[in-house]
Design an enzyme around this catalytic site. Structure first.
Site, mmCIF file in Angstrom:
data_model
loop_
_atom_site.group_PDB
_atom_site.id
_atom_site.type_symbol
_atom_site.label_atom_id
_atom_site.label_comp_id
_atom_site.label_asym_id
_atom_site.label_seq_id
_atom_site.Cartn_x
_atom_site.Cartn_y
_atom_site.Cartn_z
ATOM 1 N N TYR A 75 -23.258 6.049 -13.077
ATOM 2 C CA TYR A 75 -22.491 5.006 -13.742
ATOM 3 C C TYR A 75 -23.373 3.819 -14.130
ATOM 4 O O TYR A 75 -23.229 3.263 -15.219
ATOM 5 C CB TYR A 75 -21.326 4.543 -12.870
ATOM 6 C CG TYR A 75 -20.261 5.599 -12.678
ATOM 7 C CD1 TYR A 75 -19.795 6.358 -13.753
ATOM 8 C CD2 TYR A 75 -19.715 5.848 -11.427
ATOM 9 C CE1 TYR A 75 -18.828 7.327 -13.581
ATOM 10 C CE2 TYR A 75 -18.736 6.810 -11.247
ATOM 11 C CZ TYR A 75 -18.294 7.551 -12.330
ATOM 12 O OH TYR A 75 -17.331 8.511 -12.157
ATOM 13 N N ASN A 96 -20.943 7.742 -2.676
ATOM 14 C CA ASN A 96 -21.321 8.657 -3.757
ATOM 15 C C ASN A 96 -22.525 8.087 -4.509
ATOM 16 O O ASN A 96 -22.410 7.614 -5.640
ATOM 17 C CB ASN A 96 -20.130 8.884 -4.688
ATOM 18 C CG ASN A 96 -20.419 9.899 -5.782
ATOM 19 O OD1 ASN A 96 -21.521 10.414 -5.914
ATOM 20 N ND2 ASN A 96 -19.408 10.161 -6.598
#
Length: 162
Positions: free
Chosen positions: A135, A128
């Site tokens: 993040y 991902n």
């Protein structure tokens, strides 16, 4: 990024079906739809027992939920402090990149800070890339030297001697 007015609030009992829908959407996004076993009764028990096992934050735009974060308390023996485990973070596809995920994480960080948590932890699929980039942009470190260990129901039963 659009300047949206994102409201974050704790889930209520009336939000149960919305949360189940988000869990189903996230399981599909993760490629794990065949593993989805969540039921309304189980989720209600987990969210609204006393004390609750998990908590859910909902992100709303103009009164409509567009994302959620499910989390619970953990503890670090190394830090000798409570921590939070972010089990799920999901934003519906049309709302991604508009600050919704950031608002959810910011609210979670405020909860962590107000309860003296030493860290917030979660997993992200190694494939991902957009999630990893998101993040990292928020200040997270991706720990490459740690692997998730998982024992499911059959493994638990076997190890427990049943």
């Amino acid at each position: 990024m659009a300047n949206l007015d994102v409201k974050i609030r704790e889930a209520e009992l009336a939000d149960l079906e919305t949360i189940l829908t988000f869990i189903a959407q996230k399981s599909e996004f993760d490629g794990a739809k065949t593993l989805l076993a969540a039921t309304a009764d189980q989720l209600q028990q987990a969210l609204f027992s006393q004390p609750p096992l998990v908590r859910v934050l909902l992100a709303e735009i103009e009164g409509t939920a567009v994302g959620f974060a499910m989390f619970y308390a953990t503890y670090s023996s190394l830090l000798t402090q409570p921590c939070l485990w972010l089990d799920d973070l999901f934003v519906q596809a049309p709302m991604r990149g508009m600050g919704v995920g950031t608002a959810l994480l910011k609210h979670l960080a405020q909860i962590a800070e107000s309860t003296n948590c030493g860290r917030i932890e979660w997993t992200v699929n190694a494939k991902n890339a957009p999630g990893i980039a998101f993040y990292e942009k928020q200040g997270a470190r991706i720990l490459e030297n740690i692997r998730v260990c998982r024992m499911d129901g059959d493994g638990i039963g076997l190890l427990a001697g049943k």
